[in-house]
Design a protein around this motif. Sequence first.
Motif: not given
Length: 226
Positions: A93-94, A96, A153, A155-156, A180, A191, A194-195, A198
């Motif tokens: 997931f990190s 993308g 994305t 999630t972002e 998320a 997790s 990481s998001h 980004r």
Amino acid sequence: MAFVLIADDEPSVRDAVFIALARDGHSVLSADDGLSAWRILQENPEIELAVLDIMMPGLEGTAILSRLRMSGRELPVILLTSRDEELDRLGGFSLGADDYIGKPFSVRELCARVRAVLRRSRSASFEVPGEKGIFMDTDAFRAWYNGQELRLTITEFRILLALYEHWGNVLTRDQLLRHAWPQDTWVSDRSIDSHVKRLRRKLEDAGAGKDTVASVYGLGYRLEER
């Protein structure tokens, strides 16, 4: 509606998804291992979305995702996962990934996820907002900063939306995790880091300050500007 690849080494899963996506109006290609999936993606640049199982022989779904992102190809990707897989495999997931769904799953839910990701990835017909700050379109899963699209994305987008709706307040990693991944809160809360990293980079590329998404030590994150 779209040109989609489904890659999974389990015939029952692959066939069920293939049939469901075809019934939903998509043109579908399938692969039973990672190397075949990568070859199909290379030979068919018109593919608009890939559904990839994380655990496949030859080349894992996360490895395919990494190759796509390293090559600069922003193809929307949905990952298929099993709850008994090691959580560190979810590091994809990190890289993308646009979304993921845990096995076993409903093909109806998967088709809904595919439609949502496609809706977010395709350009909408309305005019790009010109106002200052952050603008979010929750129907199209799109966001802008000072009129420049952020290309997030899903999630972002969900993380930014949660921070935006609670502007000025601190949200913990656990709270952001529930925003998320509302269906699967078993993912490690780390997790989120990481998001957020980004997300910050994309905001900075659009001209936002480095502390637009601020870290609050020991607590979580806060949106400083909107």
